[in-house]
Design an enzyme around this catalytic site. Structure first.
Site, mmCIF file in Angstrom:
data_model
loop_
_atom_site.group_PDB
_atom_site.id
_atom_site.type_symbol
_atom_site.label_atom_id
_atom_site.label_comp_id
_atom_site.label_asym_id
_atom_site.label_seq_id
_atom_site.Cartn_x
_atom_site.Cartn_y
_atom_site.Cartn_z
ATOM 1 C CB ILE A 146 -15.534 -78.223 8.854
ATOM 2 C CG1 ILE A 146 -16.133 -76.813 8.837
ATOM 3 C CG2 ILE A 146 -15.642 -78.834 10.246
ATOM 4 C CD1 ILE A 146 -17.623 -76.771 9.153
ATOM 5 C CB CYS A 147 -12.800 -81.907 10.415
ATOM 6 S SG CYS A 147 -12.026 -83.400 11.036
ATOM 7 C CD GLN A 148 -11.879 -86.700 5.125
ATOM 8 O OE1 GLN A 148 -13.086 -86.753 5.373
ATOM 9 N NE2 GLN A 148 -11.224 -87.713 4.616
ATOM 10 N N GLY A 150 -11.341 -79.339 5.705
ATOM 11 C CA GLY A 150 -10.306 -78.307 5.695
ATOM 12 C C GLY A 150 -9.083 -78.779 4.934
ATOM 13 C CG LEU A 170 -13.681 -73.351 10.543
ATOM 14 C CD1 LEU A 170 -14.451 -73.448 9.244
ATOM 15 C CD2 LEU A 170 -14.546 -72.705 11.605
#
Lengths: 354, 325
Positions: A146-148, A150, A170
């Site tokens: 998720i985000c970083q 990811g 994501l």
């Protein structure tokens, strides 16, 4: 000024309603107890320094052979995926028979100032993947970043492809130099090395201020003036407080890892160029051949869709799929719109690729 | 305490509803301020921290909003003339400009030590403009040895003044962008009001329209190279001042024989290196049993191989033979 017809009577009524809601808000806030978050039962199965790995058992029999390992960002805390029972992506996945493991990076202190990306990716993340495999009795994981987190997952998969069966990204930044990537644009001229030399670990509060500064009026004046309407009702107030608690729960960033991430990813855009260095190894996204599900949010003001969509041509995967959700960066995980779409989409995709 | 507060708020509401006093009556305003003032002990004593912080924030914002609303009411009560609406809009604009200004200063404030230094001087409000303190200090430092300052300290202070000047200029440049954003937002805001159908008749609508106008202007501006550079410049300027003060402090501590943050950082760095080495060793130690097992298996296979093929030299024999030779 023909479009303005202010009337003293109407303003008095408005002011009166505002103050009544404010009064009710104070009352509600006074009566509300502790704000509970991350309530889904879990088991701590592994620790490595401050990093902890939690296991969440699926409801009923597992429908997948390979479990999901969620890798969250270093910024903020991972329990956004389990904010409250009726707003929990994690709980929704468990309900679909998917075993989930979640990494909590912990809160760096002054002694962690020199932790770098190599520590996070090749030590902490790698050891969590291995612990997850041992616990689940499997050789690979379905890695969901998720985000970083990811971006970390992309790096990890490129460096250790044999350990990842499928990859889900994501709201993940991939191209940091798209024209609408405002956060990256603002980071371009900030001296990250100076920041780390000055602060050591980067204060989470400083980062929160930066995120808020992307929409100062909306996230400042408008949000605050709208608060009495939210807080007057105890249920809504509790939801609001949970969200606020998550926003405020922003751990400091280990200095060296922060510097490397800002310089290599934000300022030089090396991830997309295949030139990020993690330890001695270079991250080549073309080494990723795993099936990829790339999820992004159309209203994301932190990581714009254009940045996430760059993943499409960045890897060697021949099984690449995108899922768009009409929500914001966080709304994708907690909004009814996001939760209506995301759990089924992830569960179905994983079952097809198990 | 909480009940008292709520009673006070109720009283204020009753007065507002009954319009028992003129809207610009200061007594009314004071009553409301009194209510807010009572909020602090109430929150600290009875409420969990998160809720207490939220109440404090709510209080601040509500105070601003209420003050603004009452100013508008006062204006509206004084005149029915539409021409006076421009006055109202000016009030509104000033109100939001003040919020923006406060936000900028709060975000890019000087490090605590310097902030405290300036607060002890009466000219604190002139900091962004003329700044006699900086000019005075600079001219003082320009006079050499007569002052008795050693060269090193003098050089350091000179550098500190340069940093302050850079901060001042960076802040002025950064604030300039916000002035432009405010102006562009105001133009858009007035345009939207003019074309609003039906007419705007509440402060809430007015606020929302302002937020839309502002965010639109802001989004365009912060994506410009000029804003990006100004943002980088003020960020770096603030950090350099902070770092400069830390280095001064570290030198003083070093002279007194007290461990400084530099020294602690050095220790942390060395510990981190050792931590990595220990982890590497642990990994290798963890692998040892596996390697031992593999080695034992290989030896057993070799033994089996040797026993089933008598008369043939084993690689080990060959090696031994070579060694012996």
């Amino acid at each position: 000024m023909k479009g303005l017809e202010l009337n003293p009577e109407r303003i008095r009524e408005e002011l009166s309603a505002f103050q009544q809601r404010l009064q009710q808000s104070y009352q509600t806030l006074r009566e509300l107890g502790t704000v509970d978050v991350g309530q889904t039962p879990r088991q701590l199965i592994f620790e490595n320094d401050k990093t902890r790995l939690f296991y969440y058992a699926p409801e009923g029999a597992s429908t997948l052979q390979t479990p999901v390992l969620i890798c969250y960002a270093l910024v903020n805390r991972p329990w956004i995926v389990d904010l409250q029972p009726d707003r929990s992506l994690l709980r929704e996945l468990l309900g679909r028979g998917i075993p989930v493991y979640l990494i909590d990076w912990g809160t760096p202190d002054a002694g962690d100032r020199f932790l770098d990306l190599n520590d996070y990716i090749n030590d902490y993340l790698d050891s969590c993947v291995q612990a997850c495999c041992r616990h689940a009795g499997c050789a690979q994981v379905n890695l969901a970043g998720i985000c970083q987190g990811g971006s970390f997952s992309l790096c990890y998969t490129a460096l250790h492809p044999q350990r990842v069966k499928n990859l889900i990204t994501l709201v993940t930044p991939v191209d940091f130099h798209t024209p609408d990537f405002t956060l990256s644009h603002l980071a371009l001229k900030v001296d990250a090395a100076l920041a780390v030399k000055t602060y050591g670990n980067i204060p989470g509060e400083l980062l929160n201020d930066t995120y808020n500064s992307l929409m100062p009026m909306r996230l400042g004046v408008q949000k605050n003036l709208g608060m009495p309407a939210q807080l007057a009702d105890p249920q809504k107030a509790m939801n609001f407080l949970r969200m606020e608690r998550w926003i405020q729960d922003s751990p400091d960033q280990a200095g060296e890892a922060f510097r490397q991430f800002i310089e290599q990813f934000f300022q030089q855009n090396l991830l997309l160029k295949g030139e990020v260095k993690i330890g001695a190894a270079q991250v080549d996204l073309k080494r990723i051949g795993q099936p990829i599900l790339n999820v992004y949010a159309l209203q994301d003001h932190l990581v714009p869709p254009s940045s996430s969509r760059a993943l499409k041509d960045a890897t060697a995967s021949r099984d690449y799929q995108e899922l768009t959700v009409n929500a914001g960066h966080i709304g994708i995980f907690v909004s009814s719109r996001g939760l209506k779409l995301l759990p089924d989409a992830i569960a179905d995709w994983l079952k097809q690729h198990d | 305490m909480a009940d008292d507060l709520l009673k006070l708020m109720q009283q204020w509401l009753t007065q507002l509803n009954a319009q028992s006093m003129a809207p610009d009556d200061m007594a009314q305003w004071n009553l409301w301020q009194q209510a807010f003032a009572q909020m602090q002990p109430f929150t600290a004593a009875d409420t969990p921290l998160q809720q207490a912080e939220l109440i404090a924030l709510l209080t601040r914002q509500s105070l601003e909003f209420t003050r603004f609303a009452e100013q508008i009411l006062a204006l509206l009560d004084k005149t029915e003339s539409k021409a006076e609406l421009s006055l109202i809009l000016n009030q509104f604009h000033d109100h939001l400009r003040r919020l923006t200004h406060d936000w900028i200063l709060q975000r890019w404030q000087l490090p605590e030590q310097l902030g405290a230094l300036f607060k002890t001087h009466s000219f604190q409000d002139d900091l962004l403009l003329d700044n006699p303190f900086i000019h005075g200090l600079k001219s003082l430092l320009n006079s050499p040895a007569l002052l008795g300052l050693n060269q090193r300290l003098q050089r350091q202070l000179q550098y500190g003044v340069d940093l302050l000047i850079e901060y001042e200029q960076a802040l002025a440049e950064y604030s300039g962008h916000y002035t432009d954003i405010n102006n562009a937002a105001t133009l858009a805001f007035l345009h939207h009001i003019d074309s609003s159908e039906p007419a705007i008749n509440s402060l809430g609508q007015l606020h929302d329209l302002w937020v839309e106008s502002y965010e639109a202007s802001y989004a365009v501006r912060i994506r410009s190279d000029g804003y990006r550079d100004a943002h980088g410049r003020i960020s770096n300027a603030v950090m350099q001042i902070r770092l400069f003060l830390q280095e001064l402090r570290n030198q003083q501590l070093q002279q007194l024989g007290i461990p400084s943050s530099d020294l602690i950082e050095l220790l942390v760095e060395r510990l981190n290196k050792q931590r990595k080495q220990i982890k590497q060793l642990q990994k290798e130690v963890t692998l040892l049993p596996e390697l031992m097992t593999e080695l034992t298996e290989l030896r057993q296979r070799l033994d089996r191989f040797t026993s089933t093929t008598p008369g043939q030299d084993t690689p080990a024999d060959t090696v031994d033979g070579q060694d012996r030779a």
